[in-house]
Enzyme design. Structure first.
Site, mmCIF file in Angstrom:
data_model
loop_
_atom_site.group_PDB
_atom_site.id
_atom_site.type_symbol
_atom_site.label_atom_id
_atom_site.label_comp_id
_atom_site.label_asym_id
_atom_site.label_seq_id
_atom_site.Cartn_x
_atom_site.Cartn_y
_atom_site.Cartn_z
ATOM 1 N N LYS A 1 3.033 -51.708 -22.655
ATOM 2 C CA LYS A 1 3.700 -50.851 -23.628
ATOM 3 C C LYS A 1 2.704 -50.419 -24.708
ATOM 4 O O LYS A 1 2.403 -49.241 -24.829
ATOM 5 C CB LYS A 1 4.902 -51.574 -24.273
ATOM 6 C CG LYS A 1 6.112 -51.674 -23.345
ATOM 7 C CD LYS A 1 6.159 -52.972 -22.605
ATOM 8 C CE LYS A 1 7.496 -53.369 -22.033
ATOM 9 N NZ LYS A 1 8.223 -52.494 -21.175
ATOM 10 N N ASP B 1 8.734 -62.970 -27.682
ATOM 11 C CA ASP B 1 8.338 -62.006 -26.643
ATOM 12 C C ASP B 1 8.143 -60.648 -27.313
ATOM 13 O O ASP B 1 9.091 -59.898 -27.514
ATOM 14 C CB ASP B 1 9.426 -61.921 -25.569
ATOM 15 C CG ASP B 1 9.148 -60.803 -24.560
ATOM 16 O OD1 ASP B 1 8.084 -60.147 -24.650
ATOM 17 O OD2 ASP B 1 10.010 -60.581 -23.682
ATOM 18 N N TRP C 1 16.450 -58.726 -21.956
ATOM 19 C CA TRP C 1 15.220 -59.519 -21.847
ATOM 20 C C TRP C 1 15.418 -60.929 -22.374
ATOM 21 O O TRP C 1 14.884 -61.886 -21.813
ATOM 22 C CB TRP C 1 14.046 -58.785 -22.484
ATOM 23 C CG TRP C 1 13.689 -57.594 -21.656
ATOM 24 C CD1 TRP C 1 13.970 -56.289 -21.920
ATOM 25 C CD2 TRP C 1 13.073 -57.613 -20.355
ATOM 26 N NE1 TRP C 1 13.555 -55.492 -20.870
ATOM 27 C CE2 TRP C 1 13.000 -56.273 -19.898
ATOM 28 C CE3 TRP C 1 12.576 -58.615 -19.522
ATOM 29 C CZ2 TRP C 1 12.441 -55.920 -18.657
ATOM 30 C CZ3 TRP C 1 12.022 -58.274 -18.295
ATOM 31 C CH2 TRP C 1 11.963 -56.941 -17.877
#
Lengths: 360, 360
Positions: B196, B172, B102
């Site tokens: 999530k 993030d 990511w």
């Protein structure tokens, strides 16, 4: 309260059977032990949901393999930038038709990325009509021609598809998508925010002719690059899975109703009924050129604006909700999308009749 | 099947009580006669839902009035462009820490808009550790310092907040948001895709220090301009209303659990239990530096990869779902976000114990 008749312009009423199914499947989708919103977007189950939705949409709207169908995040407002970023290309200019508030927003955003030629505008008329196409000043070098087939706020709808021999036609169909048969092959790009005729807000469906992919400008955010989204089956990132699922349920429901042809007939009947009533009752008025009245959004005024509050209060009491016009124009507006049953229009007319008798 | 234990990395399991409430309110939210997804985003009812969600999030995460809280469409991938477009400003360069897949995606996208200095990378270790901050090569002219507190795929988590005296810290937090107490005042921007720990996919929450607003580049799409979104209370366009509502239900649930402090204790216990088991059973292994193991995503391998299929099949049969590792790394991964009950971790360990006994 039992289910009301919700005339909101968007987010808008959804078919009750769709909501019932979503409710019943909320905790356990078909024996998987989980909600659709808990599923991996790459799971067999969700891929099946996603592909079925696309297949049904292609069947309903008559979309050929020459077109990609994208399920993107955002809405029409995000497409206002996405369109010029992807399509302006080397030409750097585009033609836009200005028929109301949503056209203007699209024009303003596109102007930030290139030259916008407003080829026609009905602003002088207060956006109550559509300029005859013979008067449109199209440009020779336009990368595309953009228009808004249905202006949600003004209640103005093109009853025809403009000719655009020189440039691909791009249409913001947010509030008219799937409301009547449309020849998709006449278009370069069709886009539609979901929250009127498709499903919940936050999802935007894009139908794009494949030869228009791959032309994005260098600065285009990857998540706005049509080619990237198409190459990844709208799963470059995690898509809005639950909204996609709900859209699929709406597509199934539309097929059960007989598809967009049957829906167009019902919508025409609903709209005619309401406009005929407004035209024959002196207490109410609709300002739009009768040739271009929207089948989806019906604005109207009372003979006395001072009665607006009382009208809305009485409507609410009967479960006829969200009839206030857009804050920018005032008056009333009844949005009667696919999911608004004819009985809802009948109930509205009954109430309007009574109100005019008592207070007119 | 009754409700399964769903270890998917995202979209991920949600609290069952949240789903039950969403189910019960699907057709008629508190006597309004409509579903939340049918409500105008400007209605009193939805504004109340939206404001309550923001208030609860501020309370849970400890967000002061120095920060704006935005509910945007998209996810972390769209923020990968939104961040540089809004923050690079005149400096034109930013510092990024590379700790996994990511991070790399964020770096790749930012590099399209300016100069990216990778100040530290653990790629040489296969992203199994985090380089000591004393070795980071930060730049004097960085507009911000970006990092990924929890790498969802690698299962690598910063147990600390990096110091960043020179540049605002941007994180993030998609897969760690609200999983333990975090001092928000140390950050310039926190962003988190919802799917999530917050709600369904298609929504991304952004917490941004107000002095960082108003610096967007000219070419920034309006829908990506933090200032515009903040000025319009995340309603510049129609927001993802139903996802926002569900996020609000999750926040209420978190408060009932005792907030992020209590949640952090539960999450630590869940994670420790699973890692301790993996470390003491020869059949299983986790490659991550124990100092930086993720509390949320626990990757592990079996002693014999050839048994992976059998392991997954047996897990599925017991309602332990989505344990396959990310397609880019293989092996297994158990995502144990806030909504995964401790009993789910216990059931997983029981199964792993048995499987190792029988096949190890």
């Amino acid at each position: 309260m039992s289910r009301a008749y919700n005339f909101c312009a968007g987010p808008a009423t959804l078919p009750e059977s769709v909501l019932r199914q979503a409710r019943d499947e909320m905790l356990d989708w078909r024996g998987t032990g989980m909600s659709v919103m808990e599923m991996s977007h790459r799971s067999d189950e969700f891929v099946q949901i996603a592909e079925t939705a696309e297949k049904d949409l292609r069947e309903l709207a008559g979309v050929s393999d020459d077109y990609a169908v994208l399920f993107m995040q955002g809405g029409a407002s995000s497409q206002f930038s996405t369109i010029p970023l992807n399509l302006l290309g080397e030409k750097g200019s585009a033609d836009y038709v200005n028929t109301g508030i949503w056209s203007k927003k699209a024009i303003a955003e596109a102007s930030r990325y290139g030259k916008v030629n407003v080829v026609a505008s009905s602003e002088d008329s207060g956006f109550t009509t559509i300029p005859d196409q013979s008067s449109w000043q199209t440009s020779a070098d336009a990368a595309y021609l953009h228009y808004t087939p249905n202006e949600t706020i003004g209640g103005l709808e093109f009853g025809f598809i403009p000719d655009s021999p020189g440039a691909p036609l791009v249409a913001d169909m947010s509030s008219s998508m799937l409301s009547r048969p449309v020849d998709v092959s006449r278009f370069g790009v069709i886009y539609a925010g979901a929250q009127k005729n498709i499903g919940p807000s936050g999802l935007v469906v894009v139908i794009i002719r494949k030869d228009l992919l791959g032309k994005a400008r260098q600065e285009t955010p990857t998540m706005m690059n049509y080619q990237v989204i198409a190459d990844n089956g709208s799963m470059y990132n995690t898509p809005a899975t639950y909204s996609w699922y709900l859209a699929g349920l709406v597509f199934k429901w539309l097929k059960e109703q007989g598809g967009v042809k049957a829906m167009g007939e019902i919508n025409l009947r609903k709209a005619r009924k309401l406009y005929d009533f407004i035209d024959t009752n002196e207490f109410y008025a609709n300002p739009i050129d009768p040739r271009f009245r929207s089948w989806m959004n019906v604005p109207f005024t009372l003979a006395d604006d001072a009665l607006n509050g009382e009208f809305l209060k009485g409507a609410n009491a009967r479960g006829l909700l969200n009839l206030a016009g857009h804050r920018s124009v005032g008056g009333m507006r009844a949005s009667i999308y696919n999911a608004m049953p004819e009985a809802g229009v009948d109930a509205l007319i009954d109430y309007m009749t009574e109100f005019a008798k008592e207070r007119g």
